[in-house]
Design a protein around this motif. Structure first.
Motif, PDB file in Angstrom:
ATOM      1  N   ARG A   1     -23.644  -7.257  10.390  1.00 42.94           N
ATOM      2  CA  ARG A   1     -24.485  -6.119  10.769  1.00 42.94           C
ATOM      3  C   ARG A   1     -23.674  -4.823  10.769  1.00 42.94           C
ATOM      4  N   ASP A   2     -22.436  -4.885  11.282  1.00 40.22           N
ATOM      5  CA  ASP A   2     -21.580  -3.701  11.278  1.00 40.22           C
ATOM      6  C   ASP A   2     -21.225  -3.277   9.857  1.00 40.22           C
ATOM      7  N   HIS A   3     -21.024  -4.273   8.973  1.00 40.96           N
ATOM      8  CA  HIS A   3     -20.674  -3.960   7.583  1.00 40.96           C
ATOM      9  C   HIS A   3     -21.841  -3.279   6.876  1.00 40.96           C
ATOM     10  N   VAL A   4     -23.063  -3.745   7.154  1.00 45.36           N
ATOM     11  CA  VAL A   4     -24.245  -3.129   6.542  1.00 45.36           C
ATOM     12  C   VAL A   4     -24.389  -1.686   7.007  1.00 45.36           C
ATOM     13  N   MET A   5     -24.056  -1.457   8.272  1.00 47.90           N
ATOM     14  CA  MET A   5     -24.154  -0.100   8.811  1.00 47.90           C
ATOM     15  C   MET A   5     -23.017   0.788   8.316  1.00 47.90           C
ATOM     16  N   GLU A   6     -21.945   0.161   7.759  1.00 47.73           N
ATOM     17  CA  GLU A   6     -20.804   0.887   7.194  1.00 47.73           C
ATOM     18  C   GLU A   6     -20.227   1.888   8.204  1.00 47.73           C
ATOM     19  N   ILE A   7     -19.820   1.342   9.350  1.00 45.45           N
ATOM     20  CA  ILE A   7     -19.241   2.181  10.396  1.00 45.45           C
ATOM     21  C   ILE A   7     -17.810   2.545  10.021  1.00 45.45           C
ATOM     22  N   PRO A   8     -17.460   3.824   9.965  1.00 46.35           N
ATOM     23  CA  PRO A   8     -16.087   4.215   9.638  1.00 46.35           C
ATOM     24  C   PRO A   8     -15.092   3.728  10.686  1.00 46.35           C
ATOM     25  N   VAL A   9     -13.812   3.633  10.273  1.00 46.90           N
ATOM     26  CA  VAL A   9     -12.772   3.128  11.165  1.00 46.90           C
ATOM     27  C   VAL A   9     -12.639   4.003  12.406  1.00 46.90           C
ATOM     28  N   LYS A  10     -12.688   5.318  12.224  1.00 47.63           N
ATOM     29  CA  LYS A  10     -12.545   6.232  13.362  1.00 47.63           C
ATOM     30  C   LYS A  10     -13.671   6.018  14.365  1.00 47.63           C
ATOM     31  N   GLN A  11     -14.895   5.836  13.866  1.00 49.75           N
ATOM     32  CA  GLN A  11     -16.015   5.615  14.771  1.00 49.75           C
ATOM     33  C   GLN A  11     -15.899   4.267  15.473  1.00 49.75           C
ATOM     34  N   LYS A  12     -15.319   3.269  14.787  1.00 45.94           N
ATOM     35  CA  LYS A  12     -15.095   1.979  15.436  1.00 45.94           C
ATOM     36  C   LYS A  12     -14.121   2.111  16.597  1.00 45.94           C
ATOM     37  N   MET A  13     -13.063   2.901  16.415  1.00 51.18           N
ATOM     38  CA  MET A  13     -12.108   3.120  17.490  1.00 51.18           C
ATOM     39  C   MET A  13     -12.769   3.853  18.659  1.00 51.18           C
TER      40      MET A  13
END
Length: 451
Positions: A349-361
Protein backbone atom coordinates in the motif's frame (compact mmCIF):
# COMPACT_ATOMS: atom_id res chain seq x y z
CA UNK A 1 -53.24 -14.98 46.13
CA UNK A 2 -53.57 -15.33 42.34
CA UNK A 3 -50.90 -12.64 41.92
CA UNK A 4 -48.46 -14.58 44.10
CA UNK A 5 -49.14 -17.78 42.18
CA UNK A 6 -48.29 -16.06 38.91
CA UNK A 7 -45.04 -14.56 40.22
CA UNK A 8 -42.76 -17.67 40.06
CA UNK A 9 -43.50 -18.33 36.35
CA UNK A 10 -42.85 -14.67 35.60
CA UNK A 11 -39.49 -14.74 37.43
CA UNK A 12 -38.60 -17.95 35.63
CA UNK A 13 -39.37 -16.33 32.27
CA UNK A 14 -37.21 -13.30 33.16
CA UNK A 15 -34.37 -15.59 34.25
CA UNK A 16 -34.56 -17.64 31.04
CA UNK A 17 -34.66 -14.49 28.93
CA UNK A 18 -31.57 -13.14 30.73
CA UNK A 19 -29.71 -16.43 30.18
CA UNK A 20 -30.70 -16.48 26.51
CA UNK A 21 -29.49 -12.87 26.09
CA UNK A 22 -26.16 -13.72 27.76
CA UNK A 23 -25.65 -16.80 25.56
CA UNK A 24 -26.55 -14.80 22.44
CA UNK A 25 -24.05 -12.04 23.26
CA UNK A 26 -21.28 -14.53 24.12
CA UNK A 27 -21.81 -16.46 20.89
CA UNK A 28 -21.80 -13.26 18.85
CA UNK A 29 -18.66 -11.86 20.52
CA UNK A 30 -15.79 -12.08 18.06
CA UNK A 31 -12.14 -11.11 18.19
CA UNK A 32 -12.82 -8.06 16.05
CA UNK A 33 -14.90 -6.52 18.84
CA UNK A 34 -11.82 -6.25 21.07
CA UNK A 35 -10.04 -3.85 18.71
CA UNK A 36 -12.85 -2.32 16.66
CA UNK A 37 -12.11 1.19 17.99
CA UNK A 38 -8.31 0.95 17.73
CA UNK A 39 -6.13 2.67 15.16
CA UNK A 40 -4.47 0.98 12.19
CA UNK A 41 -0.81 0.05 12.60
CA UNK A 42 1.77 1.24 10.08
CA UNK A 43 4.49 -0.73 8.30
CA UNK A 44 7.23 1.13 10.19
CA UNK A 45 6.07 0.08 13.64
CA UNK A 46 5.13 -3.49 12.62
CA UNK A 47 8.17 -4.17 10.44
CA UNK A 48 10.12 -6.10 13.09
CA UNK A 49 7.42 -8.63 14.00
CA UNK A 50 7.78 -11.28 11.19
CA UNK A 51 11.58 -11.45 11.45
CA UNK A 52 11.43 -11.63 15.25
CA UNK A 53 9.10 -14.62 14.87
CA UNK A 54 11.79 -16.23 12.68
CA UNK A 55 14.41 -15.58 15.37
CA UNK A 56 12.19 -17.30 17.94
CA UNK A 57 11.79 -20.25 15.59
CA UNK A 58 15.58 -20.36 15.28
CA UNK A 59 15.78 -21.24 18.99
CA UNK A 60 14.05 -24.54 18.13
CA UNK A 61 16.66 -25.42 15.50
CA UNK A 62 19.52 -27.81 16.23
CA UNK A 63 21.56 -26.60 13.24
CA UNK A 64 20.95 -23.08 11.95
CA UNK A 65 22.84 -23.86 8.73
CA UNK A 66 20.31 -26.60 7.91
CA UNK A 67 17.03 -25.34 9.40
CA UNK A 68 13.97 -27.55 9.69
CA UNK A 69 11.71 -24.58 8.90
CA UNK A 70 13.11 -22.94 5.79
CA UNK A 71 12.65 -19.18 6.22
CA UNK A 72 11.14 -17.06 3.43
CA UNK A 73 13.45 -14.93 1.35
CA UNK A 74 14.75 -12.00 3.35
CA UNK A 75 13.90 -13.52 6.73
CA UNK A 76 16.85 -15.85 7.22
CA UNK A 77 19.26 -15.80 10.13
CA UNK A 78 23.03 -15.61 9.64
CA UNK A 79 24.68 -18.29 11.83
CA UNK A 80 27.91 -16.26 11.89
CA UNK A 81 26.11 -13.44 13.75
CA UNK A 82 24.86 -15.74 16.49
CA UNK A 83 26.41 -14.68 19.81
CA UNK A 84 24.84 -17.09 22.30
CA UNK A 85 22.44 -20.03 22.01
CA UNK A 86 21.45 -21.86 25.16
CA UNK A 87 19.28 -24.94 25.57
CA UNK A 88 17.77 -26.65 28.61
CA UNK A 89 21.06 -28.15 29.89
CA UNK A 90 22.62 -24.66 29.78
CA UNK A 91 19.79 -23.01 31.74
CA UNK A 92 19.31 -25.95 34.07
CA UNK A 93 15.63 -25.90 33.16
CA UNK A 94 15.13 -22.74 35.22
CA UNK A 95 14.47 -20.65 32.11
CA UNK A 96 13.35 -21.47 28.54
CA UNK A 97 16.04 -21.84 25.85
CA UNK A 98 17.05 -18.60 24.14
CA UNK A 99 19.53 -17.08 21.72
CA UNK A 100 21.36 -13.78 21.41
CA UNK A 101 21.71 -12.56 17.84
CA UNK A 102 23.44 -9.55 16.32
CA UNK A 103 21.30 -8.26 13.45
CA UNK A 104 23.55 -5.88 11.51
CA UNK A 105 21.02 -5.41 8.72
CA UNK A 106 18.55 -3.79 11.11
CA UNK A 107 21.00 -2.38 13.70
CA UNK A 108 19.50 -4.61 16.36
CA UNK A 109 20.72 -6.77 19.25
CA UNK A 110 18.06 -9.47 19.64
CA UNK A 111 17.43 -11.74 22.61
CA UNK A 112 14.82 -14.34 21.53
CA UNK A 113 13.17 -16.78 23.95
CA UNK A 114 11.22 -19.86 22.87
CA UNK A 115 7.76 -20.89 24.03
CA UNK A 116 6.50 -23.72 26.21
CA UNK A 117 7.86 -27.21 25.59
CA UNK A 118 5.05 -29.63 26.46
CA UNK A 119 7.60 -32.44 27.00
CA UNK A 120 9.69 -30.54 29.57
CA UNK A 121 8.73 -30.68 33.24
CA UNK A 122 11.03 -27.73 33.95
CA UNK A 123 8.78 -25.42 31.89
CA UNK A 124 5.79 -26.49 33.97
CA UNK A 125 7.82 -25.80 37.11
CA UNK A 126 8.29 -22.20 35.95
CA UNK A 127 4.54 -21.87 35.38
CA UNK A 128 3.57 -23.48 38.69
CA UNK A 129 5.83 -21.20 40.70
CA UNK A 130 3.18 -18.56 41.25
CA UNK A 131 -0.05 -17.54 42.90
CA UNK A 132 -1.90 -14.24 42.61
CA UNK A 133 -0.33 -11.63 44.84
CA UNK A 134 2.80 -13.69 45.50
CA UNK A 135 5.29 -11.38 43.80
CA UNK A 136 5.29 -7.59 44.03
CA UNK A 137 7.40 -5.59 41.60
CA UNK A 138 7.63 -1.84 40.98
CA UNK A 139 4.34 -1.09 42.71
CA UNK A 140 2.42 -3.88 40.96
CA UNK A 141 2.21 -7.65 40.75
CA UNK A 142 3.92 -10.04 38.34
CA UNK A 143 4.17 -13.78 37.77
CA UNK A 144 6.77 -15.09 40.22
CA UNK A 145 8.21 -17.95 38.15
CA UNK A 146 8.54 -15.83 35.00
CA UNK A 147 10.28 -13.05 36.94
CA UNK A 148 12.80 -15.52 38.38
CA UNK A 149 13.47 -16.90 34.89
CA UNK A 150 13.97 -13.33 33.61
CA UNK A 151 16.44 -12.63 36.42
CA UNK A 152 18.38 -15.77 35.54
CA UNK A 153 18.66 -14.80 31.87
CA UNK A 154 19.76 -11.25 32.69
CA UNK A 155 22.32 -12.41 35.23
CA UNK A 156 23.79 -14.86 32.67
CA UNK A 157 23.94 -12.47 29.70
CA UNK A 158 24.34 -9.08 31.39
CA UNK A 159 28.04 -8.64 30.64
CA UNK A 160 27.71 -9.73 27.00
CA UNK A 161 24.77 -7.38 26.48
CA UNK A 162 26.68 -4.51 28.06
CA UNK A 163 29.69 -5.10 25.80
CA UNK A 164 27.53 -5.27 22.66
CA UNK A 165 25.59 -2.12 23.56
CA UNK A 166 28.82 -0.22 24.17
CA UNK A 167 30.40 -1.56 20.97
CA UNK A 168 27.33 -0.69 18.86
CA UNK A 169 25.95 2.55 20.37
CA UNK A 170 23.43 3.02 17.53
CA UNK A 171 21.89 -0.44 17.89
CA UNK A 172 18.64 -1.13 19.72
CA UNK A 173 18.17 -3.92 22.26
CA UNK A 174 15.14 -6.04 21.33
CA UNK A 175 13.87 -8.72 23.70
CA UNK A 176 11.27 -11.06 22.24
CA UNK A 177 9.58 -14.33 23.10
CA UNK A 178 6.56 -16.50 22.37
CA UNK A 179 3.98 -17.84 24.84
CA UNK A 180 5.96 -18.80 27.97
CA UNK A 181 8.94 -16.94 26.53
CA UNK A 182 6.82 -13.82 25.99
CA UNK A 183 6.22 -13.55 29.73
CA UNK A 184 9.92 -13.96 30.45
CA UNK A 185 10.76 -11.37 27.76
CA UNK A 186 8.26 -8.83 29.09
CA UNK A 187 9.43 -9.11 32.69
CA UNK A 188 13.08 -9.10 31.58
CA UNK A 189 12.40 -5.84 29.73
CA UNK A 190 10.91 -4.33 32.89
CA UNK A 191 13.97 -5.31 34.92
CA UNK A 192 16.33 -3.91 32.27
CA UNK A 193 14.33 -0.67 31.98
CA UNK A 194 14.54 -0.18 35.73
CA UNK A 195 18.23 -1.07 35.95
CA UNK A 196 19.81 0.44 32.86
CA UNK A 197 23.00 1.13 34.82
CA UNK A 198 23.66 -2.63 34.64
CA UNK A 199 23.98 -2.23 30.86
CA UNK A 200 26.06 0.92 30.81
CA UNK A 201 23.28 3.48 31.46
CA UNK A 202 21.70 3.00 28.05
CA UNK A 203 18.87 5.25 26.94
CA UNK A 204 15.41 3.85 27.64
CA UNK A 205 14.49 4.50 24.00
CA UNK A 206 17.03 1.87 22.91
CA UNK A 207 15.10 -0.85 24.75
CA UNK A 208 12.04 -2.55 23.30
CA UNK A 209 10.16 -5.81 23.70
CA UNK A 210 7.86 -7.76 21.39
CA UNK A 211 5.81 -10.35 23.27
CA UNK A 212 4.35 -12.77 20.71
CA UNK A 213 1.08 -14.44 21.85
CA UNK A 214 1.68 -12.93 25.29
CA UNK A 215 0.91 -14.50 28.61
CA UNK A 216 -0.94 -12.37 31.16
CA UNK A 217 2.06 -11.79 33.39
CA UNK A 218 1.71 -8.36 35.05
CA UNK A 219 -0.91 -6.20 36.78
CA UNK A 220 -2.76 -3.52 34.84
CA UNK A 221 -0.77 -0.58 36.18
CA UNK A 222 2.49 -2.17 34.99
CA UNK A 223 0.98 -3.19 31.65
CA UNK A 224 0.05 0.44 30.95
CA UNK A 225 3.13 2.12 32.42
CA UNK A 226 5.57 0.03 30.38
CA UNK A 227 3.68 0.43 27.10
CA UNK A 228 6.47 2.66 25.77
CA UNK A 229 8.93 -0.26 25.69
CA UNK A 230 6.76 -3.41 25.62
CA UNK A 231 4.59 -4.45 22.66
CA UNK A 232 2.27 -7.48 22.52
CA UNK A 233 1.27 -9.24 19.31
CA UNK A 234 -2.05 -11.15 19.31
CA UNK A 235 -3.41 -13.16 16.38
CA UNK A 236 -7.23 -13.03 16.08
CA UNK A 237 -8.79 -15.45 18.65
CA UNK A 238 -5.69 -16.47 20.65
CA UNK A 239 -6.86 -17.68 24.06
CA UNK A 240 -3.79 -16.93 26.20
CA UNK A 241 -3.92 -13.09 26.26
CA UNK A 242 -7.67 -13.24 26.96
CA UNK A 243 -7.99 -15.47 29.96
CA UNK A 244 -7.00 -14.31 33.43
CA UNK A 245 -6.88 -17.94 34.51
CA UNK A 246 -3.48 -18.48 36.14
CA UNK A 247 -1.00 -20.05 33.74
CA UNK A 248 -0.54 -23.05 35.99
CA UNK A 249 -4.28 -23.83 35.86
CA UNK A 250 -4.32 -23.50 32.08
CA UNK A 251 -1.56 -25.99 31.45
CA UNK A 252 -2.66 -28.40 34.18
CA UNK A 253 -5.96 -28.52 32.29
CA UNK A 254 -4.38 -28.56 28.84
CA UNK A 255 -6.23 -31.58 27.51
CA UNK A 256 -9.63 -30.22 28.53
CA UNK A 257 -8.74 -26.63 27.72
CA UNK A 258 -11.98 -25.87 25.80
CA UNK A 259 -14.01 -26.85 28.88
CA UNK A 260 -11.85 -24.65 31.08
CA UNK A 261 -12.19 -21.69 28.72
CA UNK A 262 -15.99 -22.04 28.59
CA UNK A 263 -16.25 -22.19 32.37
CA UNK A 264 -13.92 -19.21 32.75
CA UNK A 265 -15.89 -17.35 30.10
CA UNK A 266 -19.12 -17.81 32.09
CA UNK A 267 -17.45 -16.82 35.35
CA UNK A 268 -15.85 -13.63 33.95
CA UNK A 269 -19.18 -12.60 32.45
CA UNK A 270 -20.57 -12.32 35.99
CA UNK A 271 -17.77 -10.00 37.17
CA UNK A 272 -18.13 -6.30 36.46
CA UNK A 273 -15.28 -4.63 34.62
CA UNK A 274 -15.04 -2.03 37.38
CA UNK A 275 -14.27 -4.80 39.87
CA UNK A 276 -11.67 -6.24 37.52
CA UNK A 277 -9.92 -2.89 37.18
CA UNK A 278 -9.84 -2.38 40.95
CA UNK A 279 -8.18 -5.78 41.58
CA UNK A 280 -4.43 -4.99 41.76
CA UNK A 281 -3.47 -8.69 41.59
CA UNK A 282 -5.27 -9.46 38.34
CA UNK A 283 -2.74 -10.07 35.57
CA UNK A 284 -2.94 -8.68 32.02
CA UNK A 285 -1.23 -8.87 28.65
CA UNK A 286 1.67 -6.39 28.76
CA UNK A 287 2.29 -3.08 27.01
CA UNK A 288 0.98 -1.74 23.72
CA UNK A 289 -1.22 -4.24 21.91
CA UNK A 290 -1.13 -5.17 18.23
CA UNK A 291 -4.11 -7.23 17.12
CA UNK A 292 -3.98 -9.10 13.80
CA UNK A 293 -7.56 -9.50 12.55
CA UNK A 294 -8.14 -11.81 9.59
CA UNK A 295 -11.58 -13.40 10.12
CA UNK A 296 -15.04 -11.83 10.34
CA UNK A 297 -18.25 -13.05 12.03
CA UNK A 298 -20.52 -15.33 9.99
CA UNK A 299 -18.00 -15.49 7.14
CA UNK A 300 -15.88 -18.45 6.08
CA UNK A 301 -12.18 -18.37 5.34
CA UNK A 302 -9.42 -15.88 6.09
CA UNK A 303 -9.42 -12.32 4.83
CA UNK A 304 -6.42 -10.04 4.17
CA UNK A 305 -5.05 -9.43 7.68
CA UNK A 306 -5.40 -6.00 9.25
CA UNK A 307 -3.26 -4.95 12.21
CA UNK A 308 -4.80 -2.65 14.81
CA UNK A 309 -2.98 -1.10 17.73
CA UNK A 310 -3.68 0.79 20.95
CA UNK A 311 -2.74 1.12 24.62
CA UNK A 312 -6.11 0.21 26.15
CA UNK A 313 -6.86 0.36 29.86
CA UNK A 314 -10.44 -0.91 30.09
CA UNK A 315 -11.41 -3.62 27.61
CA UNK A 316 -7.87 -5.05 27.41
CA UNK A 317 -8.76 -8.47 25.94
CA UNK A 318 -11.10 -9.23 28.84
CA UNK A 319 -13.47 -11.61 27.03
CA UNK A 320 -12.59 -15.08 25.80
CA UNK A 321 -13.64 -15.78 22.22
CA UNK A 322 -15.53 -19.08 21.91
CA UNK A 323 -13.82 -20.11 18.69
CA UNK A 324 -12.38 -23.30 17.24
CA UNK A 325 -9.29 -21.25 16.37
CA UNK A 326 -8.58 -20.15 19.96
CA UNK A 327 -5.65 -22.56 20.27
CA UNK A 328 -4.43 -22.66 16.65
CA UNK A 329 -4.05 -18.86 16.63
CA UNK A 330 -1.54 -19.29 19.45
CA UNK A 331 0.96 -21.17 17.25
CA UNK A 332 4.13 -19.25 16.36
CA UNK A 333 4.07 -20.63 12.81
CA UNK A 334 0.61 -19.14 12.13
CA UNK A 335 1.51 -15.85 13.77
CA UNK A 336 4.68 -15.52 11.70
CA UNK A 337 2.84 -16.25 8.46
CA UNK A 338 -0.05 -13.88 9.08
CA UNK A 339 2.23 -11.13 10.40
CA UNK A 340 4.32 -11.41 7.24
CA UNK A 341 1.19 -11.23 5.06
CA UNK A 342 -0.03 -8.18 6.95
CA UNK A 343 3.34 -6.44 6.61
CA UNK A 344 3.51 -7.17 2.88
CA UNK A 345 0.06 -5.61 2.43
CA UNK A 346 1.14 -2.51 4.37
CA UNK A 347 4.33 -2.15 2.33
CA UNK A 348 2.47 -2.72 -0.93
CA UNK A 349 0.00 0.00 0.00
CA UNK A 350 2.86 2.39 0.82
CA UNK A 351 4.56 1.53 -2.48
CA UNK A 352 1.38 2.28 -4.44
CA UNK A 353 1.14 5.62 -2.69
CA UNK A 354 4.83 6.26 -3.60
CA UNK A 355 5.70 8.00 -0.35
CA UNK A 356 9.06 9.80 -0.63
CA UNK A 357 11.87 8.88 1.77
CA UNK A 358 11.78 12.29 3.48
CA UNK A 359 8.05 11.99 4.11
CA UNK A 360 8.56 8.48 5.50
CA UNK A 361 11.07 9.85 8.01
CA UNK A 362 8.66 12.61 8.96
CA UNK A 363 5.89 10.03 9.33
CA UNK A 364 8.13 7.97 11.63
CA UNK A 365 8.70 11.01 13.85
CA UNK A 366 4.97 11.74 13.85
CA UNK A 367 4.25 8.12 14.72
CA UNK A 368 6.64 8.26 17.69
CA UNK A 369 5.00 11.44 18.91
CA UNK A 370 1.51 9.97 18.53
CA UNK A 371 2.54 6.84 20.45
CA UNK A 372 3.88 8.96 23.29
CA UNK A 373 0.68 10.97 23.42
CA UNK A 374 -1.43 7.81 23.34
CA UNK A 375 0.65 6.36 26.17
CA UNK A 376 0.17 9.48 28.28
CA UNK A 377 -3.57 9.39 27.58
CA UNK A 378 -3.69 5.75 28.72
CA UNK A 379 -1.90 6.65 31.94
CA UNK A 380 -4.36 9.47 32.58
CA UNK A 381 -7.24 7.12 31.79
CA UNK A 382 -5.86 4.63 34.34
CA UNK A 383 -5.74 7.35 36.99
CA UNK A 384 -9.30 8.40 36.12
CA UNK A 385 -10.50 4.81 36.55
CA UNK A 386 -8.64 4.62 39.90
CA UNK A 387 -6.49 1.70 38.79
CA UNK A 388 -4.22 0.98 41.79
CA UNK A 389 -0.67 2.37 41.45
CA UNK A 390 -1.21 3.57 37.88
CA UNK A 391 0.91 6.73 38.23
CA UNK A 392 4.15 6.79 36.22
CA UNK A 393 6.96 9.21 37.16
CA UNK A 394 8.62 8.63 33.77
CA UNK A 395 6.37 11.04 31.84
CA UNK A 396 5.31 13.43 34.60
CA UNK A 397 2.23 14.51 32.62
CA UNK A 398 -0.29 14.86 35.43
CA UNK A 399 -1.21 17.97 37.36
CA UNK A 400 -0.44 18.33 41.07
CA UNK A 401 -3.80 16.98 42.20
CA UNK A 402 -3.36 13.81 40.14
CA UNK A 403 0.17 13.43 41.47
CA UNK A 404 -1.04 13.67 45.05
CA UNK A 405 -3.78 11.12 44.39
CA UNK A 406 -1.34 8.79 42.68
CA UNK A 407 1.23 9.12 45.47
CA UNK A 408 -1.43 8.06 47.95
CA UNK A 409 -2.17 5.00 45.83
CA UNK A 410 1.47 4.13 45.36
CA UNK A 411 2.32 4.50 49.06
CA UNK A 412 5.69 3.04 49.84
CA UNK A 413 6.16 1.30 46.46
CA UNK A 414 9.28 1.81 44.42
CA UNK A 415 7.41 3.94 41.86
CA UNK A 416 7.24 6.76 44.38
CA UNK A 417 10.83 7.64 43.51
CA UNK A 418 12.60 7.62 40.16
CA UNK A 419 16.12 8.22 41.43
CA UNK A 420 18.96 6.00 40.36
CA UNK A 421 19.77 5.11 43.98
CA UNK A 422 16.27 3.76 44.55
CA UNK A 423 16.42 1.76 41.33
CA UNK A 424 19.70 0.23 42.36
CA UNK A 425 18.27 -0.73 45.73
CA UNK A 426 15.35 -2.44 44.00
CA UNK A 427 17.73 -4.49 41.84
CA UNK A 428 19.89 -5.44 44.82
CA UNK A 429 16.80 -6.50 46.72
CA UNK A 430 15.64 -8.58 43.77
CA UNK A 431 19.04 -10.24 43.42
CA UNK A 432 19.16 -10.92 47.16
CA UNK A 433 15.83 -12.71 46.97
CA UNK A 434 16.62 -14.72 43.87
CA UNK A 435 20.33 -15.42 44.07
CA UNK A 436 23.08 -16.49 46.46
CA UNK A 437 26.88 -16.52 46.28
CA UNK A 438 28.87 -19.68 45.73
CA UNK A 439 32.33 -20.40 47.19
CA UNK A 440 34.06 -18.38 44.46
CA UNK A 441 31.84 -15.34 45.06
CA UNK A 442 29.75 -15.67 41.87
CA UNK A 443 26.00 -15.15 41.98
CA UNK A 444 23.92 -18.28 41.36
CA UNK A 445 20.18 -18.84 41.50
CA UNK A 446 18.96 -20.13 44.84
CA UNK A 447 17.58 -23.62 44.95
CA UNK A 448 13.86 -23.87 45.42
CA UNK A 449 14.29 -25.46 48.82
CA UNK A 450 16.28 -22.49 50.14
CA UNK A 451 13.67 -19.89 49.33
Amino acid sequence: MSVLCGLPPLLECVYCAACARWAWKRCLHSAGHDSENWGIATAEEFEAVPRLCRYILAVYENDLRQPQWEPPEGYGINPDCLIVKKNYPDTGGRAPPYLLYLDHDHADIVLAIRGLNLAKESDYAVLLDNKLGKRKFDGGYVHNGLLKAAGLVLNAECEILKQLLEKYPNYTLTITGHSLGSGVAALLTMVVAQNRDRLGNIDRKRIRCFAIAPARCMSLNLAVRYADVINSIVLQDDFLPRTATPLEDIFKSLFCLPCLLCLRCMRDSCISEEKMLKDPRRLYAPGRLYHIVERKPFRCGRFPPVVKTAVPVDGRFEHIVLSCNATSDHAIIWIEREARRALELMQKRDHVMEIPVKQKMERQQTLTREHNEEHKAALQRAVTLAVPHAFSPYYGTFDELEKEQSDKLVGDSSTGSSTKCKTKDNWDELIERLYEKDESGHMILKRSGSQ
